[in-house]
Design a protein around this motif. Structure first.
Motif, mmCIF file in Angstrom:
data_model
loop_
_atom_site.group_PDB
_atom_site.id
_atom_site.type_symbol
_atom_site.label_atom_id
_atom_site.label_comp_id
_atom_site.label_asym_id
_atom_site.label_seq_id
_atom_site.Cartn_x
_atom_site.Cartn_y
_atom_site.Cartn_z
ATOM 1 N N ASN A 113 -5.028 23.715 31.847
ATOM 2 C CA ASN A 113 -3.936 24.182 30.897
ATOM 3 C C ASN A 113 -2.890 23.130 30.818
ATOM 4 N N ASP A 114 -2.796 22.315 31.886
ATOM 5 C CA ASP A 114 -1.598 21.429 32.213
ATOM 6 C C ASP A 114 -1.825 20.098 31.847
ATOM 7 N N GLN A 115 -3.108 19.668 32.052
ATOM 8 C CA GLN A 115 -3.300 18.234 32.102
ATOM 9 C C GLN A 115 -4.939 18.031 31.598
ATOM 10 N N VAL A 116 -5.406 16.713 31.791
ATOM 11 C CA VAL A 116 -6.586 16.247 31.460
ATOM 12 C C VAL A 116 -6.742 15.036 32.272
ATOM 13 N N THR A 117 -8.263 15.049 33.204
ATOM 14 C CA THR A 117 -8.569 13.895 34.044
ATOM 15 C C THR A 117 -9.706 13.453 33.150
ATOM 16 N N VAL A 118 -9.691 12.127 33.210
ATOM 17 C CA VAL A 118 -10.701 11.234 32.879
ATOM 18 C C VAL A 118 -11.264 10.370 33.897
ATOM 19 N N ILE A 119 -12.653 10.280 33.795
ATOM 20 C CA ILE A 119 -13.035 9.524 34.918
ATOM 21 C C ILE A 119 -14.355 8.580 34.539
ATOM 22 N N THR A 120 -14.197 7.420 34.701
ATOM 23 C CA THR A 120 -15.028 6.588 34.163
ATOM 24 C C THR A 120 -16.306 6.143 35.222
ATOM 25 N N GLY A 121 -17.133 5.292 34.666
ATOM 26 C CA GLY A 121 -18.361 4.949 35.399
ATOM 27 C C GLY A 121 -18.117 3.990 36.600
ATOM 28 N N GLN A 122 -16.736 3.409 36.493
ATOM 29 C CA GLN A 122 -16.384 2.561 37.679
ATOM 30 C C GLN A 122 -15.543 3.460 38.608
ATOM 31 N N ASP A 123 -15.496 4.793 38.440
ATOM 32 C CA ASP A 123 -14.711 5.561 39.480
ATOM 33 C C ASP A 123 -13.304 5.552 39.297
ATOM 34 N N GLN A 124 -12.821 4.954 37.753
ATOM 35 C CA GLN A 124 -11.528 5.103 37.737
ATOM 36 C C GLN A 124 -11.062 6.568 37.270
ATOM 37 N N GLN A 125 -9.962 6.661 37.697
ATOM 38 C CA GLN A 125 -9.453 8.072 37.366
ATOM 39 C C GLN A 125 -8.099 8.141 36.565
ATOM 40 N N PHE A 126 -8.016 8.856 35.244
ATOM 41 C CA PHE A 126 -6.969 8.583 34.501
ATOM 42 C C PHE A 126 -6.251 10.030 34.232
ATOM 43 N N ILE A 127 -5.043 10.357 34.339
ATOM 44 C CA ILE A 127 -4.584 11.524 34.081
ATOM 45 C C ILE A 127 -3.687 11.566 32.927
ATOM 46 N N ALA A 128 -4.171 12.634 32.213
ATOM 47 C CA ALA A 128 -3.340 12.460 30.807
ATOM 48 C C ALA A 128 -2.548 13.925 30.152
ATOM 49 N N ASP A 129 -1.778 13.746 29.514
ATOM 50 C CA ASP A 129 -1.529 14.809 28.864
ATOM 51 C C ASP A 129 -2.064 15.601 27.834
ATOM 52 N N ARG A 130 -2.680 14.555 27.062
ATOM 53 C CA ARG A 130 -3.642 14.450 25.949
ATOM 54 C C ARG A 130 -4.613 13.299 25.942
ATOM 55 N N VAL A 131 -5.654 13.821 25.279
ATOM 56 C CA VAL A 131 -6.869 12.647 25.216
ATOM 57 C C VAL A 131 -7.204 12.851 23.679
ATOM 58 N N LEU A 132 -7.533 11.576 23.553
ATOM 59 C CA LEU A 132 -8.347 11.558 22.023
ATOM 60 C C LEU A 132 -9.805 10.857 22.299
ATOM 61 N N CYS A 133 -10.748 11.825 21.821
ATOM 62 C CA CYS A 133 -12.044 11.183 22.061
ATOM 63 C C CYS A 133 -12.578 10.801 20.739
ATOM 64 N N THR A 134 -12.976 9.451 20.507
ATOM 65 C CA THR A 134 -13.643 8.910 19.151
ATOM 66 C C THR A 134 -14.894 8.442 19.311
ATOM 67 N N VAL A 135 -15.597 8.769 20.431
ATOM 68 C CA VAL A 135 -17.040 8.727 20.489
ATOM 69 C C VAL A 135 -17.736 9.132 19.362
ATOM 70 N N PRO A 136 -18.731 8.065 18.724
ATOM 71 C CA PRO A 136 -19.598 8.638 17.824
ATOM 72 C C PRO A 136 -20.567 9.788 18.427
ATOM 73 N N LEU A 137 -20.795 10.821 17.383
ATOM 74 C CA LEU A 137 -21.669 11.878 17.958
ATOM 75 C C LEU A 137 -22.999 11.654 18.631
#
Length: 427
Positions: A220-244
């Protein structure tokens, strides 16, 4: 000369008119929801002048008093536009791009070719009606040139029979029903990639390359994004533009809606696109009063992308879509070249004597794309289109597939503006 003057008249519109048209377009779409003259470009440049009165764009946002941490997945046009407008408004933006370049399906090919030649792998032309695209080109002071040549002959290849078409007649007709005339299509000088490059230059400190996203977890409060390099990003909002077609490479917790799941698992059709490029040491077709442009009944569009750059060598390319692209992809490289050249030889019988190199680009074989552009059936569009760009919690969605302009830069820009507004106005 007449065509370039016509272009200047269209592009030198006042900024306010561009802005009014841009926002009107977004609202009405529900998304708030060329003879082959080598000297044409050099002697009569069509330059979009910078605006001296305002730095506004169609997507300009007011400065925020509550900046948010925003992670954008994908550095294609929609992600770059959204990121550009959000950071200008005072938000903190991080863009994660799986590739080592920006632009997505706006991709100018340079390295396969020599002598200053280049060609587009994806987006290639801008209709005069696509005011959002033109407005951002103007904002970054990018020059435009006519896309189609206006002298020498075009051709139509019907099986083994060749018909010639007068250029003046051809460019004053639309390339397909409902489109503007060919004389009203333009390209960005030096390559369409100059638009995403201009955006990325303004966002250079905010883009992480080779960072494919594998997991998005939201509360409810945040979004966590994890990449294939095990990077972690904490965000208030995420925008996903990946093709379907490649959205399934990302795991979402909690899962996305049933509608997005269905769309990304083959329930929302895409059109395949493959292009074969052949570079020649000389533009030998000029001797036959040809400009290197035509169509065949395979069907295919046949272009000479650098018809106006003044070099002696040139590229002819075959632009194949749908069934024709899928058929070509079933062959090995030698068969692909032979297949295309066997048809071209009815128009260009000397091609083997001047051939330098061949190159093939298939969007459906690119791991981070999966296909060329969204092209849903009427039933799919009716059932799913309203959900594809719909916000889910703190995750927003954009891309040409999430717009009413499938397959165009205009759609990517419109969806990027819409998503930026959603994030900017979110609590």
């Amino acid at each position: 000369m007449r065509q370039n003057n016509h272009m200047l008249f269209r592009i030198n519109l006042a900024r306010r008119k561009f802005l009014r048209q841009g926002f009107s377009l977004l609202a009405s779409a529900g998304i708030i929801g060329c003879g082959d003259s080598a000297t044409t470009s050099a002697t009569t440049p069509v330059v979009i002048p910078p605006d001296t009165d305002s730095n506004d764009t169609p997507g300009t946002l007011t400065t925020t008093s509550t900046p948010q941490q925003v992670v954008i997945i994908g550095a294609g046009i929609s992600g770059l536009i959204a990121g550009y407008e959000l950071q200008r408004a005072g938000h903190s933006v991080t863009i994660l791009e799986a590739r080592e370049r920006v632009g997505g399906r706006v991709h100018t090919l340079v390295s396969p070719f020599t002598n200053g030649q280049f060609a587009e792998a994806g987006a290639s032309r801008i209709p005069s009606t696509h005011n959002l695209t033109l407005a951002y080109a103007q904002h970054f002071s990018l020059a435009l040139d006519p896309f189609y040549p206006s002298t020498n002959n075009y051709f139509y290849l019907q099986d083994n029979s060749v018909s010639l078409i007068d250029a003046e007649q051809h460019i004053n007709q639309p390339p397909w029903p409902g489109a503007v005339n060919r004389s009203n299509f333009y390209k960005i000088r030096g390559g369409m990639a100059n638009l995403p490059l201009a955006l990325s230059n303004a966002l250079a400190e905010h883009i992480n390359y080779s960072s494919p996203v594998e997991l998005i977890q939201q509360t409810n409060d945040q979004v966590t994004v994890i990449t294939g390099q095990d990077q972690q990003f904490i965000a208030d909002r995420v925008l996903c533009t990946v093709p379907l077609p490649v959205l399934t490479k990302i795991s979402f917790s909690p899962p996305l809606s049933e509608e997005k799941h269905l769309a990304s698992n083959g329930g929302y059709d895409y059109t395949n696109s493959t292009r074969l490029y052949s570079q020649f040491s000389q533009r030998f077709w000029h001797a036959d009063n040809l400009n290197g442009w035509g169509d065949s009944n395979w069907p295919e569009e046949i272009w000479q992308p650098t018809w106006d750059n003044g070099e002696s060598s040139g590229i002819i390319q075959s632009y194949l879509r749908d069934v024709a692209a899928t058929e070509l992809d079933t062959m090995d490289v030698e068969q692909q070249i032979a297949n295309v050249h066997s048809r071209w030889q009815h128009v260009f019988p000397e091609l083997d004597s001047y051939l330098l190199t061949n190159h093939i680009h298939s969007w459906q074989q690119e791991v981070w794309t999966g296909s060329a552009y969204a092209s849903p059936t009427n039933l799919q569009d009716s059932a799913l289109s309203a959900y594809i760009g719909l916000v889910e919690g703190r995750i927003h969605f954009a891309g040409e597939h999430a717009s009413n302009f499938h397959g165009w830069i205009q759609g990517a820009i419109a969806s990027g503006i819409r998503a930026a507004n959603e994030i900017h106005n979110a609590n």
